[in-house]
Design a protein around this motif. Structure first.
Motif, PDB file in Angstrom:
ATOM      1  N   VAL A   7      70.738  15.113  45.425  1.00  0.00           N
ATOM      2  CA  VAL A   7      69.884  14.391  46.336  1.00  0.00           C
ATOM      3  C   VAL A   7      70.394  13.489  47.485  1.00  0.00           C
ATOM      4  O   VAL A   7      69.967  13.692  48.356  1.00  0.00           O
ATOM      5  N   GLU A   8      71.154  12.522  47.133  1.00  0.00           N
ATOM      6  CA  GLU A   8      71.739  11.863  47.974  1.00  0.00           C
ATOM      7  C   GLU A   8      72.631  12.422  49.025  1.00  0.00           C
ATOM      8  O   GLU A   8      72.605  12.313  50.370  1.00  0.00           O
ATOM      9  N   ALA A   9      73.355  13.431  48.721  1.00  0.00           N
ATOM     10  CA  ALA A   9      74.211  14.340  49.479  1.00  0.00           C
ATOM     11  C   ALA A   9      73.406  15.051  50.375  1.00  0.00           C
ATOM     12  O   ALA A   9      73.857  15.115  51.584  1.00  0.00           O
ATOM     13  N   ILE A  10      72.463  15.612  49.844  1.00  0.00           N
ATOM     14  CA  ILE A  10      71.446  16.461  50.766  1.00  0.00           C
ATOM     15  C   ILE A  10      70.772  15.556  51.788  1.00  0.00           C
ATOM     16  O   ILE A  10      70.881  16.042  52.925  1.00  0.00           O
ATOM     17  N   ILE A  11      70.369  14.420  51.417  1.00  0.00           N
ATOM     18  CA  ILE A  11      69.664  13.384  52.524  1.00  0.00           C
ATOM     19  C   ILE A  11      70.899  13.000  53.551  1.00  0.00           C
ATOM     20  O   ILE A  11      70.488  13.173  54.783  1.00  0.00           O
ATOM     21  N   ILE A  12      72.151  12.721  53.276  1.00  0.00           N
ATOM     22  CA  ILE A  12      72.963  12.435  54.065  1.00  0.00           C
ATOM     23  C   ILE A  12      73.242  13.502  54.780  1.00  0.00           C
ATOM     24  O   ILE A  12      73.457  13.247  55.949  1.00  0.00           O
ATOM     25  N   GLU A  13      73.465  14.777  54.426  1.00  0.00           N
ATOM     26  CA  GLU A  13      73.937  15.774  55.416  1.00  0.00           C
ATOM     27  C   GLU A  13      72.837  16.286  56.259  1.00  0.00           C
ATOM     28  O   GLU A  13      73.122  16.712  57.403  1.00  0.00           O
ATOM     29  N   LYS A  14      71.606  16.377  55.830  1.00  0.00           N
ATOM     30  CA  LYS A  14      70.393  16.487  56.516  1.00  0.00           C
ATOM     31  C   LYS A  14      70.334  15.502  57.839  1.00  0.00           C
ATOM     32  O   LYS A  14      70.138  16.268  58.937  1.00  0.00           O
TER      33      LYS A  14
END
Length: 146
Positions: A7-14
């Motif tokens: 989830v954290e990686a998705i938000i960072i990349e988004k």
């Protein structure tokens, strides 16, 4: 990887790519609310969209299996502090019994499914202040007698 890490990686990349949730949903060919929920760890993704999401956001290979795993759908039972989430909590608190009465009067004794379910969020522009339209569409499940 743990679900929280994905989830954290998705938000960072988004955010790094300047994408909206709608942009991501469009890339996956799926609904915005559902895709956002799955990206936040509350739904499991089928293989093809999980693979596409990992490719789009350049997530680590192991993120795909986490996205496809079945989540435990749990949330804090504390009163939400975020004003927007609190207002939805307030709506259910104020109108929950009303909705139950009206739904059961129209359909009978039962519930609205949150499994056979869809939800959409729309913006209605209004000169007096833009309006939020939330549409929830759930299958009615009657209680069974035996």
């Amino acid at each position: 990887m743990k679900r929280e890490d994905v989830v954290e990686a998705i938000i960072i990349e988004k955010n790094k790519l300047g994408l909206s949730w709608q942009d991501i949903a469009d890339e996956l060919g799926m609904g915005c609310v559902w895709v956002t929920s799955a990206c936040l760890g509350m739904n499991s993704m089928p293989k093809a969209p999980a693979a596409r999401l990992c490719q789009l956001l350049e997530l680590p290979e192991e993120a795909q299996s986490v996205l496809m795993s079945f989540p435990t759908k749990a949330w804090s039972r504390d009163v939400p502090q975020d004003p927007l989430v609190y207002r939805l909590y307030e709506v259910v608190g104020v109108y929950g019994d009303t909705l139950k009465e009206v739904i059961q009067e129209k359909f009978g004794d039962g519930i609205m499914s949150a499994i056979d379910f869809s939800m959409d969020v729309e913006k209605l522009e209004d000169p007096k202040g833009d309006r939020v339209i939330i549409t929830m569409n759930g299958k009615f499940l009657p209680y069974k007698s035996w």
